[in-house]
Design a protein around this motif. Structure first.
Motif: not given
Ligand SMILES: Nc1ncnc2c1ncn2[C@@H]1O[C@H](COP(=O)(O)OP(=O)(O)O)[C@@H](O)[C@H]1O
Ligand SMILES: [Mg+2]
Length: 281
Positions: A181-193, A201-205, A132-138
């Motif tokens: 799942v088991d060697g197959e791709l279900v799909g992809c989403v882009a997550r924008k901060a 992280n979705v947990a960071l909104g 969830w982005g915790r302890l990830v700093v710049r």
């Protein structure tokens, strides 16, 4: 023949509820709440266990407890360990020739300063365990890196004192989450901060939206999942101008609320189908 599947959790999020609902269509599902239940080592009766605790160490120890009784686990303790510890994930991915961001391991502020001089600034500092982005700093300067690493040195456990230093990538505060799942791709989403935040992280909104899959992305996600022998994982990937796709992390107990909302796809149902086939092979 009745199939017995244990769902092992500590909090029943939407994800766990959806997995239960899907698997209950063909198996007798028992909910094992680790807040209340003790696991009898070597004496667990089940055909499979779906390991879903939020805490990485709970998940790891729950998986190994089931494995001691030869129960098929999703995911295995090895996958949960290697996915849950960023040092182990990056090194395993690199050993499998999977491209990752340029990264250094430093166990002291002095070592971190040397890595910083190699990487340049800004750079990203991470801890091996955390989500969830915790302890990830710049850190934008060597002074900031020194401040962060001195602070980390005072923390109580070794993982919190361990510094993973990484090049900061211009990725428009966005990453791509792929569910495999088991060697197959279900799909992809882009997550924008969210605005004012660089971590996606979705947990960071962060906001999620569907991401068009190309074969390179699909191959990379499947390769990364397979490097960690993940049955049901999400693979987070950065798209960079200079180096193309880079794998940032693999999640051994994937959350998929945002993914579902954006794609309309149901990873719980995909997992259920693949698990059914695995157990009926
Ligand atoms: N090297 C990097 N360059 C740019 N952004 C990064 C980098 N590493 C991480 N981030 C951002 O920070 C977020 C959290 O980092 P991540 O390594 O995924 O840790 P966590 O396990 O806490 O999610 C990522 O989703 C991404 O948006
Ligand atoms: Mg992440």
């Amino acid at each position: 023949m009745v199939v017995h599947v244990d769902l092992v959790a500590d909090v029943l999020r939407l994800e766990e509820q959806m997995i239960m609902k899907a698997v209950m269509e063909w198996a007798r599902v028992r909910l094992v709440n680790l807040e209340e239940e003790a696991l009898p080592l070597g004496r667990i009766n089940a055909d499979a266990a779906i390991i879903r605790p939020i805490s990485m160490h709970r998940a790891l120890y729950a998986a190994s407890s089931y494995e001691a009784s030869m129960v098929f686990t999703v995911n295995t303790s090895s996958t949960i360990l290697y996915a849950g510890d960023k040092m182990l994930s990056y090194t395993r991915l690199i050993a499998h020739q999977i491209p990752v961001p340029k990264t250094y391991y430093a166990s002291t502020p002095t070592a971190a300063a040397k890595a910083g001089a190699e990487l340049g600034y800004p750079l990203v500092i991470k801890s091996p365990i955390g989500s969830w982005g915790r302890l990830v700093v710049r850190a934008k300067t060597p002074e900031k890196l020194a401040e962060f690493s001195e602070l980390r040195r005072m923390l109580p456990c070794i993982q919190q004192r361990t510094l993973i230093l990484q090049e900061y990538l211009e990725i428009n505060n966005t990453d791509i989450r792929c569910v495999v799942v088991d060697g197959e791709l279900v799909g992809c989403v882009a997550r924008k901060a969210r605005r004012g935040e660089w971590r996606s992280n979705v947990a960071l909104g962060a906001a999620t939206k569907p991401y068009p899959v190309d074969t390179e992305l699909e191959d990379l996600a499947i390769k990364a999942a397979s490097a960690l022998k993940g049955f049901f994982v999400s693979v987070d990937i950065f798209e960079t101008k200079s180096h193309g796709y880079l794998v940032n992390e693999v999640n051994g107990v994937p959350e998929f609320k945002g993914f579902m909302k954006a794609t309309g796809k149901n990873p719980a149902a995909e997992l259920s189908v693949k698990l059914y086939h695995k157990l009926h092979q």
